[in-house]
Design a protein around this motif. Structure first.
Motif, short mmCIF file in Angstrom:
data_model
loop_
_atom_site.label_atom_id
_atom_site.label_comp_id
_atom_site.label_asym_id
_atom_site.label_seq_id
_atom_site.Cartn_x
_atom_site.Cartn_y
_atom_site.Cartn_z
N VAL A 158 43.87 31.70 47.19
CA VAL A 158 44.61 30.98 48.23
C VAL A 158 43.85 30.91 49.56
O VAL A 158 43.75 29.85 50.18
N GLN A 159 43.28 32.03 49.97
CA GLN A 159 42.71 32.07 51.32
C GLN A 159 41.50 31.15 51.49
O GLN A 159 41.39 30.41 52.46
N GLN A 160 40.59 31.20 50.51
CA GLN A 160 39.41 30.33 50.59
C GLN A 160 39.80 28.87 50.46
O GLN A 160 39.29 28.00 51.18
N ALA A 161 40.74 28.58 49.56
CA ALA A 161 41.20 27.20 49.36
C ALA A 161 41.89 26.68 50.62
O ALA A 161 41.67 25.54 51.05
N MET A 162 42.73 27.53 51.22
CA MET A 162 43.45 27.12 52.42
C MET A 162 42.47 26.84 53.56
O MET A 162 42.62 25.85 54.28
N LYS A 163 41.47 27.69 53.69
CA LYS A 163 40.45 27.50 54.74
C LYS A 163 39.75 26.15 54.57
O LYS A 163 39.55 25.41 55.53
N MET A 164 39.38 25.83 53.33
CA MET A 164 38.70 24.56 53.07
C MET A 164 39.59 23.37 53.40
O MET A 164 39.15 22.38 53.97
N MET A 165 40.87 23.47 53.05
CA MET A 165 41.79 22.35 53.28
C MET A 165 42.17 22.21 54.75
O MET A 165 42.33 21.10 55.25
N LEU A 166 42.32 23.33 55.45
CA LEU A 166 42.74 23.27 56.86
C LEU A 166 41.61 22.81 57.78
O LEU A 166 41.86 22.23 58.83
N THR A 167 40.37 23.09 57.40
CA THR A 167 39.23 22.64 58.22
C THR A 167 38.69 21.30 57.73
O THR A 167 38.11 20.54 58.50
N GLY A 168 38.86 21.03 56.44
CA GLY A 168 38.28 19.82 55.84
C GLY A 168 36.79 19.94 55.62
O GLY A 168 36.13 18.99 55.20
N ALA A 169 36.23 21.13 55.91
CA ALA A 169 34.78 21.31 55.78
C ALA A 169 34.37 21.41 54.31
O ALA A 169 34.97 22.16 53.55
N PRO A 170 33.34 20.66 53.91
CA PRO A 170 32.90 20.71 52.52
C PRO A 170 32.04 21.94 52.24
O PRO A 170 31.46 22.53 53.16
N LYS A 210 38.73 37.31 42.82
CA LYS A 210 39.29 37.81 44.09
C LYS A 210 38.96 39.28 44.28
O LYS A 210 38.93 40.04 43.32
N SER A 211 38.81 39.66 45.55
CA SER A 211 38.62 41.07 45.88
C SER A 211 39.97 41.78 45.74
O SER A 211 41.03 41.13 45.68
N MET A 212 39.94 43.11 45.72
CA MET A 212 41.17 43.89 45.61
C MET A 212 42.12 43.58 46.79
O MET A 212 43.33 43.43 46.61
N ALA A 213 41.53 43.45 48.00
CA ALA A 213 42.34 43.17 49.19
C ALA A 213 43.02 41.80 49.06
O ALA A 213 44.20 41.65 49.41
N ASP A 214 42.27 40.81 48.56
CA ASP A 214 42.84 39.47 48.38
C ASP A 214 43.96 39.49 47.34
O ASP A 214 44.99 38.82 47.51
N LYS A 215 43.76 40.28 46.28
CA LYS A 215 44.80 40.36 45.25
C LYS A 215 46.08 40.96 45.83
O LYS A 215 47.19 40.52 45.52
N MET A 216 45.91 41.99 46.69
CA MET A 216 47.07 42.62 47.32
C MET A 216 47.85 41.59 48.16
O MET A 216 49.07 41.57 48.18
N LEU A 217 47.09 40.73 48.87
CA LEU A 217 47.73 39.73 49.72
C LEU A 217 48.35 38.60 48.91
O LEU A 217 49.47 38.17 49.16
N GLU A 218 47.59 38.10 47.93
CA GLU A 218 47.99 36.87 47.23
C GLU A 218 48.92 37.11 46.05
O GLU A 218 49.66 36.21 45.66
N ASN A 219 48.90 38.32 45.46
CA ASN A 219 49.67 38.54 44.23
C ASN A 219 50.95 39.35 44.42
O ASN A 219 51.63 39.68 43.46
N THR A 220 51.26 39.67 45.69
CA THR A 220 52.53 40.38 45.94
C THR A 220 53.35 39.56 46.92
O THR A 220 52.80 38.87 47.79
N SER A 221 54.66 39.63 46.80
CA SER A 221 55.53 38.81 47.66
C SER A 221 55.37 39.18 49.13
O SER A 221 55.34 38.32 50.01
N LEU A 222 55.23 40.51 49.41
CA LEU A 222 55.04 40.94 50.80
C LEU A 222 53.70 40.43 51.34
O LEU A 222 53.62 39.92 52.46
#
Length: 703
Positions: A158-170, A210-222
């Motif tokens: 999610v985070q990398q994808a969101m960054k690409m979409m919010l900036t539009g940078a290729p 994904k890194s462990m930190a990214d999994k914690m952020l992206e794969n849990t509701s909190l």
């Protein structure tokens, strides 16, 4: 003639080639739907086909995106939503096929082009510098509407994808491989061979790396709750609520994480809403205008002469920047002349620092950096200048010095060499006054920093030849600039409309309005930085130098507060010597106003005016001056005036530029407000004759 062809090979692999007739790049059009569906039927019903490679028939591009012009036909958000749904359905069908689909990507795969590739089971890209993958829809006030907000987060997190979409940078090829957008990156020569091999393998499901930190952020509701809250806060801080698309992108991604069906429906619905917003319409108009300008010559029907060698006079920041874009973008060898070695060393370091940062981030190879740096050389005399086709002068703003530079170039270079001055304020006719060949003298005004600012003003004087104008425009385009041709005169166009805006901010401060309050109001309105932060960035010494020149030509409406002379007497030049309106010492680094500036100017800051009044007083003067520039023929048309203001001084893009904004406000309202300030405050607000006349005749700048 069809845009698609299907070649069936004996090994069970089919090559689906897209090649839109009569266009240099492939774009996806609404009327392709039936054609693609028929080809997919053919593939689905042919038992001999085991896999499909999707490729481009264009030399250096995959698919540059959807055809933006088709959005103008949408009468409602439901019409636009239907376009999105149609795109989603075709790509869903590709993804659901039992046969393996592989995208063979060389060149740009942007917007709908990347969404097509994301629907394939595998993506292979070439390692070419021309290859880039991205979803730039946000730059047009839109979101990816054919599944991009759903598929990219699943693929790369999610985070990398969101960054690409919010900036539009290729992402470049190497980044795309690192992020996991592509499965393989190979030399272009073997791209099709590798893609065919992948197409012969069974379909498989991709797992985002994904890194462990990214999994914690992206794969849990909190974790998700925290991630999306932070994303919205950061986005709002950046956009000030002026652009709806970034928030809608976040909404679409979030909707799809728990419920993919809801995600796709949300994406289509919000895409439909965005197409009908005035922000997106203005951003799309800017896109069309710049596309149009790329096709134009400086003078219609007059071809440019080829520029094969260039020189730059002066090795300061501007000279270094001009040399950089000449060597790296225009791919033209450039020789910097300066009076001392430090100037040349500084200019070379300018290019080295930018390129070395790219090497460190792995955007380019060290060998590529060396090749580009080898295109830039330096000298203390005019050795190597004899065969230059153009020489760009970037020395101090001193008329005598610039006239001397013209004489020296005429002496040391061929008779056809173009002398282009990067002056920001001195009329080109004055620089050419003593020239033996005045027809070769032209203005070429860049904006700082040259490697980032997209605008260039090309300023012919009365005797500049048509071919010199066309050649200079073409040279600026090759440097990656969007050039506008403007009439000679004090301040040209951009600085002329900027000066009264900046001066009025100064008068507001002298009346006691806090400096940061003025800047915050202007940023909230949509400018990238406020007036005082901009003056600090440009240099107070540089920014104030143009005022007497403008006042000399146009009179009292260009006067600035006398108290500002005290800043220069106090050696406050802005950020460059860490003394300006803002405090640049220590950790502060320009975040807070330097309170001692109030004492120096003899003012006690107290908030007197609303943000709306601050913005109105500054912006009305800019709009009025832009209208005068059009009336006097300083700019050729409203379109050039809008592009010049957006690309040169960061006029809010979502407002479309000064002329589209004046149309949006309504000339009756605009003239009324100018007359109000003219009667109650200062006659510098007297409406331009063109505005009064157009209002009387109920005309607009754009039909």
């Amino acid at each position: 003639m069809s845009a698609f062809s299907l070649e069936k090979r004996d090994d069970g692999i089919a090559i689906l080639t897209m090649d839109v007739p009569g266009e240099s790049m492939n774009t996806l059009k609404a009327d392709f739907g039936d054609e693609i569906s028929a080809i997919l039927d053919d593939i689905e019903n042919d038992a001999d086909i085991k896999g499909v490679v999707v490729a481009s028939g264009k030399k250096d591009s995959f698919v540059a995106g959807a055809d933006v012009s088709m959005l103008a036909a949408c009468q409602s958000s439901e019409d636009a939503e239907a376009l999105s749904v149609a795109g989603q359905q075709i790509f869903d069908r590709i993804e659901a096929m039992s046969k393996t689909f592989v995208a063979a990507i060389h060149g740009p795969a942007l917007g709908g082009g990347l969404e097509l590739a994301l629907a394939c089971n595998y993506r292979i890209c070439s390692d070419s510098s021309k290859t880039q993958l991205g979803l730039p829809e946000v730059q047009l006030g839109l979101l990816p509407g054919s599944g991009g907000t759903q598929r990219l987060p699943v693929l790369i997190g999610v985070q990398q994808a969101m960054k690409m979409m919010l900036t539009g940078a290729p992402a470049r090829a190497k980044q795309a491989k690192k992020y996991g957008i592509v499965d393989d990156m190979v030399p272009q020569t073997i791209l099709m061979d590798v893609a065919i091999k992948y197409a012969a393998t069974p379909k498989s499901k991709h797992e985002a790396n994904k890194s462990m930190a990214d999994k914690m952020l992206e794969n849990t509701s909190l974790g998700r709750k925290i991630m999306f809250r932070k994303a919205r806060e950061a986005t709002l801080a950046k956009t000030k609520g002026n652009y709806p698309a970034p928030m809608y992108i976040i909404d679409s991604i979030e909707a799809g994480l728990d419920n993919p069906k809801k995600g796709y429906a949300t994406e289509a619905r919000l895409f439909g809403k965005l197409v009908m917003t005035k922000e997106s319409k203005q951003l799309r108009e800017i896109f069309f205008a710049t596309t149009e300008m790329k096709k134009e010559n400086g003078v219609e029907g007059v071809s440019p002469k080829p520029i094969k060698k260039a020189g730059v006079l002066g090795g300061g920041l501007m000279g270094g920047g001009i040399a950089f874009v000449t060597a790296t973008k225009a791919k033209v060898p450039v020789r910097i002349k300066d009076i001392n070695e430090n100037g040349i060393a500084g200019a070379l370091k300018y290019s080295y620092d930018i390129l070395n940062a790219k090497v460190k981030k792995r955007f380019m190879r060290a060998s590529e950096m060396q090749q580009q740096l080898a295109m830039i050389t330096g000298c203390l005399d005019y050795s190597g200048y004899k065969n230059n086709d153009i020489v760009v002068e970037a020395v101090f703003e001193d008329l005598g010095l610039k006239q001397d530079m013209v004489a020296q170039i005429e002496e040391h270079c061929g008779k056809d060499v173009i002398f282009a001055s990067n002056t920001s304020s001195i009329p080109i006719a004055d620089i050419a006054a003593k020239a033996a060949r005045p027809e070769n003298v032209v203005g070429l005004h860049y904006f700082s920093p040259v490697d980032k600012m997209p605008l260039a003003e090309v300023i012919p004087h009365a005797s500049t030849s048509d071919q010199v104008i066309s050649s200079t425009v073409e040279f600026a385009k090759r440097q990656g600039k969007t050039p506008i041709v403007v009439k000679d005169g004090a301040g040209f166009y951009v600085n002329r409309i900027l000066a009264p805006y900046m001066s009025e901010a100064g008068y507001l401060a002298m009346e006691g309005q806090p400096v940061d309050a003025i800047d915050k109001a202007l940023v909230k309105f949509g400018f990238p930085v406020g007036a005082f932060k901009l003056l600090d960035e440009v240099g107070i010494d540089v920014g104030t130098k143009i005022i007497p020149i403008l006042k000399g030509q146009f009179g009292e409406r260009f006067s600035a507060p006398d108290a500002f002379d005290k800043l220069l007497e106090n050696d406050r030049k802005g950020k460059k010597n860490q003394a300006g309106f803002y405090d640049y010492k220590g950790k502060n680094n320009g975040k807070e106003v330097d309170e001692s500036v109030y004492e120096l100017l003899g003012i006690s800051p107290v908030t007197k005016y609303t943000d709306a009044t601050v913005v109105e007083r500054c912006v009305l003067l800019m709009l009025n001056e832009a209208a005068r520039c059009l009336e006097e023929g300083v700019i050729r048309n409203a379109r050039d005036g809008d592009i010049g203001a957006i690309f040169g001084i960061g006029f809010p893009p979502f407002l479309g530029g000064p002329f589209r904004y004046m149309d949006e406000l309504g000339l009756a309202h605009l003239v009324g407000r100018l007359e109000h300030y003219s009667a109650s405050y200062s006659d510098k607000y007297t409406p331009a004759d063109i505005l009064v006349r157009m209002n009387k005749n109920q005309e607009t700048f754009y039909k």
